[in-house]
Write a protein that holds these residues in place. Sequence first.
Motif, PDB file in Angstrom:
ATOM      1  N   MET A  18       0.832  -1.205   0.000  1.00  0.00           N
ATOM      2  CA  MET A  18       0.000   0.000   0.000  1.00  0.00           C
ATOM      3  C   MET A  18       0.873   1.265   0.000  1.00  0.00           C
ATOM      4  O   MET A  18       2.066   1.206   0.314  1.00  0.00           O
ATOM      5  N   ILE A  19       0.263   2.389  -0.358  1.00  0.00           N
ATOM      6  CA  ILE A  19       0.931   3.692  -0.223  1.00  0.00           C
ATOM      7  C   ILE A  19       0.655   4.154   1.202  1.00  0.00           C
ATOM      8  O   ILE A  19      -0.504   4.256   1.614  1.00  0.00           O
ATOM      9  N   GLU A  20       1.732   4.368   1.971  1.00  0.00           N
ATOM     10  CA  GLU A  20       1.595   4.715   3.397  1.00  0.00           C
ATOM     11  C   GLU A  20       0.878   6.063   3.567  1.00  0.00           C
ATOM     12  O   GLU A  20       1.015   6.956   2.724  1.00  0.00           O
ATOM     13  N   GLU A  22       1.307   8.748   5.181  1.00  0.00           N
ATOM     14  CA  GLU A  22       2.013  10.040   5.091  1.00  0.00           C
ATOM     15  C   GLU A  22       2.299  10.478   3.656  1.00  0.00           C
ATOM     16  O   GLU A  22       2.593  11.649   3.404  1.00  0.00           O
ATOM     17  N   LYS A  23       2.176   9.510   2.718  1.00  0.00           N
ATOM     18  CA  LYS A  23       2.414   9.853   1.303  1.00  0.00           C
ATOM     19  C   LYS A  23       1.107  10.046   0.538  1.00  0.00           C
ATOM     20  O   LYS A  23       1.112  10.224  -0.675  1.00  0.00           O
ATOM     21  N   VAL A  24      -0.019   9.953   1.247  1.00  0.00           N
ATOM     22  CA  VAL A  24      -1.320  10.078   0.583  1.00  0.00           C
ATOM     23  C   VAL A  24      -1.831  11.520   0.699  1.00  0.00           C
ATOM     24  O   VAL A  24      -1.943  12.058   1.807  1.00  0.00           O
ATOM     25  N   ALA A  25      -2.131  12.127  -0.443  1.00  0.00           N
ATOM     26  CA  ALA A  25      -2.730  13.463  -0.440  1.00  0.00           C
ATOM     27  C   ALA A  25      -4.119  13.347   0.185  1.00  0.00           C
ATOM     28  O   ALA A  25      -4.862  12.423  -0.150  1.00  0.00           O
ATOM     29  N   HIS A  26      -4.452  14.240   1.113  1.00  0.00           N
ATOM     30  CA  HIS A  26      -5.762  14.163   1.770  1.00  0.00           C
ATOM     31  C   HIS A  26      -6.219  15.546   2.205  1.00  0.00           C
ATOM     32  O   HIS A  26      -5.431  16.499   2.165  1.00  0.00           O
ATOM     33  N   GLY A  44      -3.293  16.036  -8.883  1.00  0.00           N
ATOM     34  CA  GLY A  44      -3.658  15.386 -10.143  1.00  0.00           C
ATOM     35  C   GLY A  44      -4.572  14.184  -9.940  1.00  0.00           C
ATOM     36  O   GLY A  44      -4.861  13.463 -10.887  1.00  0.00           O
ATOM     37  N   TYR A  45      -5.055  13.949  -8.711  1.00  0.00           N
ATOM     38  CA  TYR A  45      -5.939  12.812  -8.446  1.00  0.00           C
ATOM     39  C   TYR A  45      -7.394  13.250  -8.552  1.00  0.00           C
ATOM     40  O   TYR A  45      -7.722  14.406  -8.294  1.00  0.00           O
ATOM     41  N   SER A  46      -8.260  12.298  -8.876  1.00  0.00           N
ATOM     42  CA  SER A  46      -9.671  12.679  -9.017  1.00  0.00           C
ATOM     43  C   SER A  46     -10.441  12.515  -7.709  1.00  0.00           C
ATOM     44  O   SER A  46     -11.525  13.072  -7.557  1.00  0.00           O
ATOM     45  N   ALA A  47      -9.884  11.752  -6.750  1.00  0.00           N
ATOM     46  CA  ALA A  47     -10.536  11.608  -5.440  1.00  0.00           C
ATOM     47  C   ALA A  47      -9.465  11.349  -4.382  1.00  0.00           C
ATOM     48  O   ALA A  47      -8.465  10.675  -4.656  1.00  0.00           O
ATOM     49  N   ILE A  48      -9.672  11.903  -3.201  1.00  0.00           N
ATOM     50  CA  ILE A  48      -8.707  11.718  -2.099  1.00  0.00           C
ATOM     51  C   ILE A  48      -9.462  11.528  -0.768  1.00  0.00           C
ATOM     52  O   ILE A  48     -10.624  11.945  -0.650  1.00  0.00           O
ATOM     53  N   PRO A  49      -8.819  10.931   0.234  1.00  0.00           N
ATOM     54  CA  PRO A  49      -9.491  10.698   1.516  1.00  0.00           C
ATOM     55  C   PRO A  49      -9.719  11.987   2.326  1.00  0.00           C
ATOM     56  O   PRO A  49      -8.963  12.954   2.201  1.00  0.00           O
ATOM     57  N   HIS A 113     -13.557   0.265  -7.905  1.00  0.00           N
ATOM     58  CA  HIS A 113     -12.903   1.429  -7.304  1.00  0.00           C
ATOM     59  C   HIS A 113     -11.438   1.500  -7.746  1.00  0.00           C
ATOM     60  O   HIS A 113     -10.754   0.471  -7.721  1.00  0.00           O
ATOM     61  N   PRO A 114     -10.945   2.690  -8.108  1.00  0.00           N
ATOM     62  CA  PRO A 114      -9.536   2.795  -8.521  1.00  0.00           C
ATOM     63  C   PRO A 114      -8.550   2.619  -7.357  1.00  0.00           C
ATOM     64  O   PRO A 114      -7.397   2.271  -7.563  1.00  0.00           O
ATOM     65  N   PHE A 115      -9.016   2.862  -6.144  1.00  0.00           N
ATOM     66  CA  PHE A 115      -8.171   2.632  -4.969  1.00  0.00           C
ATOM     67  C   PHE A 115      -9.040   2.361  -3.749  1.00  0.00           C
ATOM     68  O   PHE A 115     -10.230   2.700  -3.730  1.00  0.00           O
ATOM     69  N   LEU A 116      -8.434   1.742  -2.731  1.00  0.00           N
ATOM     70  CA  LEU A 116      -9.160   1.402  -1.496  1.00  0.00           C
ATOM     71  C   LEU A 116      -8.408   1.949  -0.301  1.00  0.00           C
ATOM     72  O   LEU A 116      -7.159   1.915  -0.274  1.00  0.00           O
ATOM     73  N   GLY A 127      -3.318   3.958   4.942  1.00  0.00           N
ATOM     74  CA  GLY A 127      -2.828   4.192   3.585  1.00  0.00           C
ATOM     75  C   GLY A 127      -3.864   3.786   2.561  1.00  0.00           C
ATOM     76  O   GLY A 127      -5.031   3.578   2.894  1.00  0.00           O
ATOM     77  N   ILE A 128      -3.422   3.685   1.293  1.00  0.00           N
ATOM     78  CA  ILE A 128      -4.341   3.246   0.242  1.00  0.00           C
ATOM     79  C   ILE A 128      -3.688   2.117  -0.565  1.00  0.00           C
ATOM     80  O   ILE A 128      -2.459   2.020  -0.647  1.00  0.00           O
ATOM     81  N   PHE A 129      -4.540   1.291  -1.133  1.00  0.00           N
ATOM     82  CA  PHE A 129      -4.086   0.202  -2.008  1.00  0.00           C
ATOM     83  C   PHE A 129      -4.737   0.452  -3.365  1.00  0.00           C
ATOM     84  O   PHE A 129      -5.963   0.558  -3.463  1.00  0.00           O
ATOM     85  N   THR A 130      -3.929   0.606  -4.408  1.00  0.00           N
ATOM     86  CA  THR A 130      -4.469   1.034  -5.697  1.00  0.00           C
ATOM     87  C   THR A 130      -4.656  -0.125  -6.682  1.00  0.00           C
ATOM     88  O   THR A 130      -3.974  -1.144  -6.609  1.00  0.00           O
ATOM     89  N   ARG A 131      -5.570   0.107  -7.623  1.00  0.00           N
ATOM     90  CA  ARG A 131      -5.796  -0.847  -8.712  1.00  0.00           C
ATOM     91  C   ARG A 131      -4.509  -0.993  -9.523  1.00  0.00           C
ATOM     92  O   ARG A 131      -4.151  -2.066  -9.973  1.00  0.00           O
TER      93      ARG A 131
HETATM   94  P1  AMP Z   1      -3.241   5.420  -9.641  1.00  0.00           P
HETATM   95  O1  AMP Z   1      -3.350   3.970  -9.399  1.00  0.00           O
HETATM   96  O2  AMP Z   1      -1.903   5.975  -9.301  1.00  0.00           O
HETATM   97  O3  AMP Z   1      -3.746   5.825 -10.992  1.00  0.00           O
HETATM   98  O4  AMP Z   1      -4.223   6.092  -8.578  1.00  0.00           O
HETATM   99  C1  AMP Z   1      -5.588   5.818  -8.615  1.00  0.00           C
HETATM  100  C2  AMP Z   1      -6.277   6.761  -7.674  1.00  0.00           C
HETATM  101  O5  AMP Z   1      -5.793   6.495  -6.356  1.00  0.00           O
HETATM  102  C3  AMP Z   1      -5.991   8.240  -7.915  1.00  0.00           C
HETATM  103  O6  AMP Z   1      -6.871   8.845  -8.827  1.00  0.00           O
HETATM  104  C4  AMP Z   1      -6.223   8.807  -6.540  1.00  0.00           C
HETATM  105  O7  AMP Z   1      -7.610   8.977  -6.333  1.00  0.00           O
HETATM  106  C5  AMP Z   1      -5.704   7.702  -5.630  1.00  0.00           C
HETATM  107  N1  AMP Z   1      -4.305   7.935  -5.277  1.00  0.00           N
HETATM  108  C6  AMP Z   1      -3.206   7.297  -5.772  1.00  0.00           C
HETATM  109  N2  AMP Z   1      -2.079   7.745  -5.159  1.00  0.00           N
HETATM  110  C7  AMP Z   1      -2.466   8.686  -4.265  1.00  0.00           C
HETATM  111  C8  AMP Z   1      -1.777   9.520  -3.323  1.00  0.00           C
HETATM  112  N3  AMP Z   1      -0.443   9.492  -3.164  1.00  0.00           N
HETATM  113  N4  AMP Z   1      -2.505  10.367  -2.587  1.00  0.00           N
HETATM  114  C9  AMP Z   1      -3.861  10.412  -2.711  1.00  0.00           C
HETATM  115  N5  AMP Z   1      -4.561   9.636  -3.570  1.00  0.00           N
HETATM  116  C10 AMP Z   1      -3.888   8.799  -4.350  1.00  0.00           C
END
Ligand code: AMP
Length: 148
Positions: A18-20, A22-26, A44-49, A113-116, A127-131
């Motif tokens: 996962m992305i920890e 502290e590295k997640v834009a919120h 540049g993200y379309s959704a954030i926590p 969902h693009p991320f969880l 953190g988040i886990f991305t697709r």
């Molecule tokens: P990606 O897999 O990098 O295309 O990211 C998919 C989606 O996950 C993005 O559109 C954001 O909504 C979210 N995301 C990925 N990385 C971050 C991050 N560092 N901070 C916040 N949201 C993120």
Amino acid sequence: MISLQSKDFLEPKISHFMIESEKVAHVQLGNNLEHALLVLTKSGYSAIPVLDAKFTLHGLISSSGITEAILGLERIEFEKLSDIKVESVMTREIPRLHIDDQFEKALGLLVDHPFLCVEDDSGLFAGIFTRRMLLKKLNEHVHKLNHF
Ligand code: AMP
């Protein structure tokens, strides 16, 4: 023919990939939509926590949700951005993972969902886990099997 050893792919813990936090834009509860739009645009993200000061997860805020909230009958009412708080626009019903969950649980949820968002034992945002990460690991796995 490729025989996908699904156990090897489905069993790793998502916490290792996962992305920890502290590295997640919120954004935080109490922030207005102007601030949220700035963070979304800059990152540049379309959704954030949306988190609180203790890092409890409350929802997700998206640029489309913000646009919808300030959409008037004839124009986009940008002047409203500073008056509306993120909590009145964020999506509260979101799927959540626990740090001990495995890829298998994420696989089904990432279809829609693009991320969880991932939470720790205390229920705090971890953190988040991305697709993208899941597809990267699946790609590596398939290539490994191809070269056996
Ligand atoms: P990606 O897999 O990098 O295309 O990211 C998919 C989606 O996950 C993005 O559109 C954001 O909504 C979210 N995301 C990925 N990385 C971050 C991050 N560092 N901070 C916040 N949201 C993120």
